[in-house]
Scaffold this active site. Structure first.
Site, mmCIF file in Angstrom:
data_model
loop_
_atom_site.group_PDB
_atom_site.id
_atom_site.type_symbol
_atom_site.label_atom_id
_atom_site.label_comp_id
_atom_site.label_asym_id
_atom_site.label_seq_id
_atom_site.Cartn_x
_atom_site.Cartn_y
_atom_site.Cartn_z
ATOM 1 N N SER A 40 38.163 48.901 37.973
ATOM 2 C CA SER A 40 37.748 49.227 39.338
ATOM 3 C C SER A 40 36.600 50.240 39.336
ATOM 4 C CB SER A 40 38.969 49.739 40.116
ATOM 5 O OG SER A 40 38.709 49.822 41.493
ATOM 6 N N ASP A 128 43.792 39.705 43.030
ATOM 7 C CA ASP A 128 43.189 40.993 43.402
ATOM 8 C C ASP A 128 42.685 40.933 44.845
ATOM 9 O OD1 ASP A 128 41.528 43.298 43.649
ATOM 10 O OD2 ASP A 128 41.148 43.288 41.498
ATOM 11 N N HIS A 166 45.200 43.944 41.608
ATOM 12 C CA HIS A 166 44.269 45.030 41.269
ATOM 13 C C HIS A 166 44.997 46.069 40.425
ATOM 14 C CE1 HIS A 166 40.430 47.021 41.820
ATOM 15 N NE2 HIS A 166 41.066 48.155 42.068
#
Length: 339
Positions: A40, A128, A166
């Site tokens: 991320s 995600d 995620h």
């Protein structure tokens, strides 16, 4: 200590300086084997570090990130185009590549020739809902654009259909794989750390063990500020040193950047212990540096993200960026200068 001082301490009237952690050890590192990775905001940061220092960084593994300079030093752009962009509203990869070429010509990032021969692994989970899969595809695309015509091809491998949300996928550590909350480490039946080391370094030097056997240490990040600039990093960072590296073996350096809300002040040691890097570091004779960002309200960064949109200044993704400079100082102290 006199009675008056004890009383003032008891009532919180005297500020006590935080304990100083140790500095980083000077190790015997192979400067040609420095690589980076992240999830991320950590993927954005690892990508920035690779592009800015590609003459010294040999590869990158990026999970759920986006292309270099995607935010263009604007939080509004970051939120609109670089996380979950609407159809047709994603970043202009060609324009971002032009920015990078111009930055390289101006000496603000490494010459793009530094990407020649490097290896890049791009991972993304199909569940995600925080960062769009298209952004990982854009990351692969900008690498190919920047390395076009290189004397030795850049190798980019895309694995965009992973069975996770995620999170940083592991075999069996962390929360449920479909959970996208701190510490963002999920037991997904997929060893991302192992895949990262295998792709970036090839065959391991030793068999991998079930558990890490080296030492995970804290160190004082404040020592490595450059020109006394506050880069909005935490007071302490982490480093994992395999026994062989501590004993003087020539080792690689891997820099692992946590994601938002994955820093130690939010998630404890979940990322630095459970993501799986350390046991693979033993197998590959690789030191793992885990720098730590800090949550702040001024500048606005309440989730402890790395600076991928410019909260530390417009030069955030160049060699003049405060966070990149401080991380480079850490790498230099270990024995693997990035410039």
């Amino acid at each position: 200590m006199n009675v008056r001082t004890r009383a003032m301490l008891a009532f919180g009237l005297v500020a006590v300086a935080p304990a100083m952690a140790a500095p980083l050890p000077a190790l015997k590192l192979d400067r040609a084997r420095t690589t980076v990775s992240g999830l991320s905001s950590g993927a954005y940061m690892a990508h920035q570090a690779h592009v800015a220092y590609s003459d010294h960084v040999a590869g990158a593994a990026l999970i759920a990130g986006g292309p270099y300079h995607c935010a263009q030093a604007a939080l509004e752009t970051a939120l609109a185009s670089c996380m979950m962009p609407a159809q047709g509203k994603g970043p202009d990869v060609a324009a971002l590549a032009t920015f990078a070429r111009d930055a390289a010509k101006a000496g603000r990032i490494a010459p793009l020739s530094g990407l020649a021969g490097d290896r890049v692994l791009v991972l993304h989970g199909r569940a995600d809902k925080t960062v769009a899969e298209s952004l990982s595809a854009d990351t692969a695309a900008i690498y190919r654009a920047l390395a076009a015509g290189a004397r030795k091809p850049l190798t980019v491998q895309e694995e965009l259909g992973g069975n996770w949300t995620h999170t940083f996928p592991t075999l069996d550590a962390g929360a449920a794989c479909d959970t996208a909350t701190a510490p963002y480490v999920g037991k997904c039946g997929y060893d991302a750390a192992g895949a990262i080391f295998a792709y970036l370094y090839g065959e391991p030097a030793h068999p991998v063990a079930a558990d890490a056997t080296g030492e995970l240490r804290t160190f004082d990040q404040r020592i490595y500020r450059v020109d006394d600039v506050d880069a909005h990093l935490a007071a302490s960072g982490y480093i994992y040193v395999p026994k062989a590296c501590a004993a003087g073996a020539r080792c690689a350096l891997h820099i692992a950047f946590h994601g938002c809300q994955q820093n130690a002040e939010t998630a404890g040691e979940a990322f630095v212990r459970d993501a799986g890097y350390n046991r693979w570091a033993d197998a590959y004779d690789a030191v793992v540096l885990y720098p730590q960002a800090q949550a702040t309200m001024a500048p606005l960064n309440p989730k402890g993200c790395w600076d991928w949109w410019g909260y530390g200044g417009e030069a955030y993704d160049t060699r003049d960026g405060a966070q990149l400079r401080q991380v480079a100082a850490m790498a230099a102290a270990l024995g693997a200068p990035l410039r």
